[in-house]
Design a protein around this motif. Structure first.
Motif, short mmCIF file in Angstrom:
data_model
loop_
_atom_site.label_atom_id
_atom_site.label_comp_id
_atom_site.label_asym_id
_atom_site.label_seq_id
_atom_site.Cartn_x
_atom_site.Cartn_y
_atom_site.Cartn_z
N GLU A 6 4.88 -18.54 -16.60
CA GLU A 6 4.23 -19.35 -15.58
C GLU A 6 3.56 -20.54 -15.82
OE1 GLU A 6 1.55 -16.88 -13.28
OE2 GLU A 6 3.13 -15.07 -12.97
N LYS A 7 3.11 -20.51 -17.07
CA LYS A 7 2.56 -21.86 -17.71
C LYS A 7 3.52 -22.88 -17.93
CE LYS A 7 -1.73 -19.86 -19.52
NZ LYS A 7 -2.51 -19.37 -20.68
N LEU A 8 4.58 -22.16 -18.63
CA LEU A 8 5.60 -23.09 -19.11
C LEU A 8 6.59 -23.90 -17.90
CD1 LEU A 8 7.02 -20.80 -21.75
CD2 LEU A 8 6.04 -23.09 -22.19
N HIS A 9 6.66 -23.04 -16.74
CA HIS A 9 7.02 -23.62 -15.62
C HIS A 9 6.33 -24.62 -15.10
CE1 HIS A 9 9.84 -23.95 -12.01
NE2 HIS A 9 8.60 -23.69 -11.29
N VAL A 10 4.86 -24.61 -14.91
CA VAL A 10 3.96 -25.51 -14.58
C VAL A 10 4.21 -26.88 -15.59
CG1 VAL A 10 1.72 -26.25 -14.62
CG2 VAL A 10 2.52 -24.10 -13.72
N PHE A 11 4.18 -26.52 -16.71
CA PHE A 11 4.38 -28.12 -17.68
C PHE A 11 5.74 -28.58 -17.48
CE2 PHE A 11 1.41 -25.80 -20.57
CZ PHE A 11 0.32 -26.92 -20.66
N GLU A 12 6.83 -27.83 -17.12
CA GLU A 12 8.27 -28.43 -17.18
C GLU A 12 8.22 -29.20 -15.67
OE1 GLU A 12 12.53 -26.63 -17.55
OE2 GLU A 12 11.25 -25.61 -15.84
N LYS A 13 7.36 -28.79 -14.78
CA LYS A 13 7.52 -29.36 -13.54
C LYS A 13 6.74 -30.73 -13.38
CE LYS A 13 6.35 -28.65 -8.51
NZ LYS A 13 5.49 -27.78 -7.29
N ARG A 14 5.38 -30.62 -14.23
CA ARG A 14 4.78 -31.70 -14.38
C ARG A 14 5.31 -32.65 -15.24
NH1 ARG A 14 1.08 -34.99 -12.45
NH2 ARG A 14 -0.23 -36.00 -13.84
N ALA A 15 6.16 -32.56 -16.04
CA ALA A 15 6.68 -33.51 -17.03
C ALA A 15 7.76 -34.17 -16.11
CB ALA A 15 7.82 -32.68 -18.23
N GLN A 16 8.52 -33.64 -15.11
CA GLN A 16 9.40 -34.11 -14.36
C GLN A 16 8.46 -35.30 -13.63
OE1 GLN A 16 10.95 -30.77 -12.05
NE2 GLN A 16 12.64 -30.29 -13.61
N GLU A 17 7.35 -34.58 -12.88
CA GLU A 17 6.56 -35.66 -12.12
C GLU A 17 6.23 -36.96 -12.87
OE1 GLU A 17 3.25 -33.16 -10.99
OE2 GLU A 17 4.38 -32.14 -9.46
N LEU A 18 5.73 -36.70 -14.25
CA LEU A 18 5.34 -37.81 -15.10
C LEU A 18 6.76 -38.68 -15.45
CD1 LEU A 18 3.27 -35.96 -17.44
CD2 LEU A 18 2.24 -37.67 -15.64
N ASN A 19 7.86 -38.15 -15.50
CA ASN A 19 8.98 -38.75 -15.72
C ASN A 19 9.45 -39.79 -14.66
OD1 ASN A 19 10.18 -38.68 -18.43
ND2 ASN A 19 10.27 -36.49 -18.03
N GLU A 20 9.18 -39.09 -13.27
CA GLU A 20 9.54 -40.03 -12.07
C GLU A 20 8.53 -41.07 -12.00
OE1 GLU A 20 9.44 -37.10 -8.84
OE2 GLU A 20 11.19 -36.27 -9.71
N LYS A 21 7.16 -40.78 -12.32
CA LYS A 21 6.17 -41.88 -12.34
C LYS A 21 6.45 -43.26 -12.96
CE LYS A 21 1.84 -39.94 -10.96
NZ LYS A 21 0.12 -39.73 -11.34
N LEU A 22 7.09 -42.84 -14.20
CA LEU A 22 7.33 -44.00 -15.33
C LEU A 22 8.25 -45.10 -14.66
CD1 LEU A 22 7.90 -42.22 -18.44
CD2 LEU A 22 5.93 -43.59 -18.05
#
Length: 358
Positions: A6-22
């Protein structure tokens, strides 16, 4: 294990969001926002990459099982069984690595450190060992790509130091050096010993994470600032002017001196850095008993009144008493090869934290 995923999925989703922000023009235009995004992304990317690796191994296992269920010929069955074994081993290994990556991170790990070494029992021999440790940490810092900057030194006539303080700057400096706090004991035959007898001396090492400006405000009215001429051995150039600084923090009585620079302003700046780091360290320890408990869990203790390591020169032996580690390579270690001691300490610390989580 499901909690971990569950934690890993949250991190994966957050990484996608951050990459989009860039790629967001607004975020890219704001230097502070962009830097914050990059920092967070750099912190979670190793976890996300390892999770991707785990999912690849899981997919390999699933595909192999599916093909085995189709009753393949003997040769293919053997290959698939081998693939199953490899995938299972990979999943176990990567799973353990993920557990380590998910451990709570010490918020100070990336900071610069202020190291203070003081002679304890043993007189001049202890002072000479302070010099040995200063050289060891300086060489270690150089090997790691860190920068060492002298803050203050109280020298003896024979080339030792009653005390010395210096800053080691570089990303991750605290994470590598935080386990060095404590009493270091040396056993060797002093140059002045005519009978060849081994003497035992001690020095104390304190490792403080550098305080950030926003963390601690000091009222100028609480400070007494004196200037004086440096008093180091040998009559260096800095003795000619009153550029040395002594700052006394009146509420606590804490005194910090700096006399390394010719400039009074630079000495004052360095002394304030040390004072802030010491005060912040005291504040942290006073505010939270959890910090003290965690320090004790850090492979024994960080208390300065407890012996943590012995350097026995006649036997070429270095022993870290917190984890029972003994290495017969003292020359390599005092010449900056500290990773052979630090890596096992970090491993033991992680194991202790994982055990406390279970």
């Amino acid at each position: 294990m499901s909690d971990m995923f569950e934690k890993l999925h949250v991190f994966e989703k957050r990484a996608q969001e951050l990459n989009e922000k860039l790629f967001d023009p607004e975020a890219a235009a704001d230097a502070q926002t962009y830097a914050a995004v990059m920092k967070e992304l750099a912190e979670i990317t190793p976890i996300v990459d390892k999770y991707t690796e785990y999912k690849a191994a899981m997919q390999t296992e699933s595909d192999a099982r599916a093909m085995l269920s189709e009753n393949p010929d003997d040769e293919l069955r053997e290959l698939l069984n081998e693939e199953l074994k490899t995938a299972a081993a990979d999943m176990e290994r990567i799973g353990e690595e993920l557990k380590v990556l998910l451990l709570p991170k010490d918020p100070n790990d990336d900071r610069n450190v202020i190291v203070e070494i003081r002679a304890g029992a043993g007189g001049e021999e202890a002072a000479l060992f302070v010099s040995t440790l200063f050289r060891m940490y300086s060489m270690y810092a150089e090997k790691r790509g860190f920068k060492t900057e002298l803050i203050n030194a109280n020298e003896t006539e024979l080339g030792g130091y009653r005390e010395i303080s210096f800053m080691i700057s570089g990303s991750g400096a605290y994470s590598r050096l935080k386990f060095e706090s404590g009493v270091h004991r040396v056993q060797r035959v002093p140059d002045t010993e005519s009978q060849g007898r081994i003497h035992t001396s001690t020095v104390t090492v304190a490792v403080l994470p550098e305080a950030e400006e926003v963390e601690l405000e000091i009222n100028p009215a609480d400070l007494k600032i004196d200037t004086f001429r440096s008093s180091g051995a040998g009559g260096q150039h800095i003795n000619k002017t009153s550029s040395a600084i002594r700052i006394t923090h009146l509420p606590t009585g804490m005194v910090v001196e700096c006399q390394d620079e010719r400039s009074q302003f630079k000495n004052r700046d360095k002394a304030m850095k040390v004072l802030k780091s010491r005060l912040l360290n005291e504040k942290r320890e006073a505010q939270s008993s959890a910090i003290a408990a965690e320090r004790k869990a850090q492979v024994g203790t960080g208390d300065r009144n407890e012996r943590i390591r012995t350097y026995n020169f006649p036997q070429s032996r270095v022993t870290d008493h917190r984890i029972g580690l003994t290495l017969y390579k003292i020359d390599q270690i005092i010449n900056g090869g500290l990773d052979e001691v630090i890596d096992p300490l970090i491993t033991a610390d992680r194991a202790a934290k994982m055990e406390s989580k279970d």
